[in-house]
Scaffold this motif. Sequence first.
Motif, mmCIF file in Angstrom:
data_model
loop_
_atom_site.group_PDB
_atom_site.id
_atom_site.type_symbol
_atom_site.label_atom_id
_atom_site.label_comp_id
_atom_site.label_asym_id
_atom_site.label_seq_id
_atom_site.Cartn_x
_atom_site.Cartn_y
_atom_site.Cartn_z
ATOM 1 N N LEU A 1 2.051 58.603 -47.443
ATOM 2 C CA LEU A 1 1.468 57.463 -46.737
ATOM 3 C C LEU A 1 0.049 57.218 -47.281
ATOM 4 O O LEU A 1 -0.750 58.150 -47.342
ATOM 5 N N ARG B 1 7.490 48.382 -39.901
ATOM 6 C CA ARG B 1 6.184 48.291 -40.554
ATOM 7 C C ARG B 1 5.392 47.066 -40.088
ATOM 8 O O ARG B 1 5.918 45.949 -40.041
ATOM 9 N N ASP C 1 -3.195 53.563 -44.303
ATOM 10 C CA ASP C 1 -2.082 53.485 -43.355
ATOM 11 C C ASP C 1 -2.098 54.671 -42.392
ATOM 12 O O ASP C 1 -1.807 54.536 -41.203
ATOM 13 N N ALA C 2 -2.436 55.844 -42.926
ATOM 14 C CA ALA C 2 -2.487 57.038 -42.072
ATOM 15 C C ALA C 2 -3.591 56.913 -41.027
ATOM 16 O O ALA C 2 -3.486 57.456 -39.933
ATOM 17 N N SER D 1 3.130 50.276 -36.552
ATOM 18 C CA SER D 1 3.795 51.227 -37.440
ATOM 19 C C SER D 1 3.334 51.070 -38.885
ATOM 20 O O SER D 1 3.310 49.960 -39.406
ATOM 21 N N PRO D 2 3.024 52.184 -39.537
ATOM 22 C CA PRO D 2 2.697 52.123 -40.962
ATOM 23 C C PRO D 2 3.925 52.098 -41.868
ATOM 24 O O PRO D 2 3.785 51.912 -43.066
ATOM 25 N N TYR D 3 5.119 52.303 -41.312
ATOM 26 C CA TYR D 3 6.319 52.306 -42.164
ATOM 27 C C TYR D 3 7.541 51.879 -41.349
ATOM 28 O O TYR D 3 7.486 51.804 -40.121
ATOM 29 N N ARG E 1 -4.748 53.954 -39.790
ATOM 30 C CA ARG E 1 -4.821 52.637 -39.154
ATOM 31 C C ARG E 1 -4.799 52.706 -37.634
ATOM 32 O O ARG E 1 -5.334 51.818 -36.966
ATOM 33 N N ASN E 2 -4.209 53.747 -37.064
ATOM 34 C CA ASN E 2 -4.147 53.860 -35.601
ATOM 35 C C ASN E 2 -5.133 54.878 -35.036
ATOM 36 O O ASN E 2 -5.056 55.225 -33.861
#
Lengths: 110, 487
Positions: free
Chosen positions: A86, B86, A90-91, B102-104, A93-94
């Motif tokens: 990832l 995603r 993205d890892a 969601s990243p994916y 982002r939350n």
Amino acid sequence: MPFSALHFGDALSTLTSMSDFNVKYVAHLARLSLTPEEEQKFGAQLGQVLGYIEKLKEVDVSQVEPTAHAVPLVNVTRPDVVRPSLPNEDALRNAPLKSNGLFVVPKIVE
Amino acid sequence: MLNSLTISELVARLAKRETSARDVTQACLDQIQRVDGNIHAFLSYDAPDALAQADAADKALASGTSHAQRPLLGVPIALKDVLAVRNQPLGCASKILAKFTSPYDATVVEKLKAAGAIVFGRLNMDEFAMGSSTENSAFVTTRNPWDTARIPGGSSGGSAAAVAADECLATLGSDTGGSIRQPAALCGCVGLKPTYGRVSRYGLVAFASSLDQIGPFTKDIRDAATILNVISGRDERDSTSVPEPVPDYTAALTGNIKGLKIGLPKEYFIGGLDKEVTDAVNAAVKQLEKLGAEIVEISLPHTDYAVAVYYIIATAEASANLARFDGIRYGLRVDGADPIELYSKTRGAGFGPEVKRRIILGTYVLSSGYYDAYYLRAQKVRTLIRQDFLKAFEKVDLVVTPTTPTPAFKAGEKSDDPMQMYLSDIFTISCNLAGIPGVSLPCGFSTNPKLPIGLQLLGKPFGEETLLRAAHAYEQSTAWHKERPKL
């Protein structure tokens, strides 16, 4: 009697809540803060559930192996090769708090 | 109306260019606009994204892509709020994930998209899939389309209600102790829980990892087979998915069940079962017999212990799985004086009452001094429950039971009594403990009020072909699946 569970109301009246079930202590183990009202309510409700679960003591399991899962596989492995993972953004982002591409966590060591 | 078609009906029309993916997607969005203010199946949906996917599907159709190549091309399918898509929200109907995106893509989402489906919407559920009514959603209780005073079942209540209310053609849900089959029964649609290991769970938020399985909600059995074709198979990102070949499940729907042996477990037909449910299921059993099946009385002697086993194993696994929600890497964070206080406050503020109860119970049964008495004993009784089924399957091909003891109950009726709520899953739980496939399909209605009744068929491990063949033969010999609620 099969399916006594359907007559659960009758069974409940004979059960007492578990004397050694300390909801406050278990909530601490689970890192879960509870209000005093929740402690009281959950303690009573879970005492009933634990009373119901006691019925498993009727079963002779002395010659029985445990089942952890129902899948017909053991030791699933894959080749140990480097693959893309990832992306950093993205890892993160939350993340509730981040800085310089990292998670920000509270101070752990003085 | 396009939104009320089955997948196979829609595909036939799309193939002949009688309609477009955009038209059917718009019809679903219009139906959501019209009815979801009363049903509350959807937590959210991204209409522009759905229409963009529809336009892409229409382009592919125009350029000659066939449904043999992409079986779900142009078919709108909505998802339970527990599956990762995603860049779309993923919340498990919980406050702790209120702002998560969601990243994916989950593997099932990748597969649906590759098959051409228009994947949209976040469907309501009990928080973290813990519940039987959607009343444990942190946001809203979904209503049963047949009677909005009643619950749709749970935990995948939004997935069932959305199909029953024709808000989309099909949905996906997840089933840990009945969370697909129970709401399908209560809303009057088809709900399929595949064999444990049949469908990859990568991208499914874990509740109880030895029990969870993803499956479809559809308007008929053929559609369930079509979706199962698409989502099944080994995935190296889920090491519990099994490298068993994936047959064409729609090819199994021959309509012929002559000589099939179907077991009737005597333990499922005892006091407490609603009279109208008993009558409907007995009539369905007669119908199966008329179609050529041989009905055999069987015994599953450890049935009475299933709920107790389940509430030890499922809560134990949940307490471990939900440890990840600690306010550090994602989700809600509530600050504290030290890390322990941060964890406790975050989890105390972020989780709802049922999730807290189950984490506490699961932590307790795993805690030092109680592990052997509760968790290990439950795993051993689980072995006996699984053996009951494997022994029965030496004599019969399938097992038939009611899906639920009663039709849909009223909102509020059981919400403050966890034990009574747990018992509404009494007929569906054993299937997950044994890891076998199960399907619920409509088999009648109660009279006053008119509420759907579900028939449950249970099959051998990886026996979905026989399971769906029997369900399809029954369905096609009745008209129950064609009934729709008045909205």
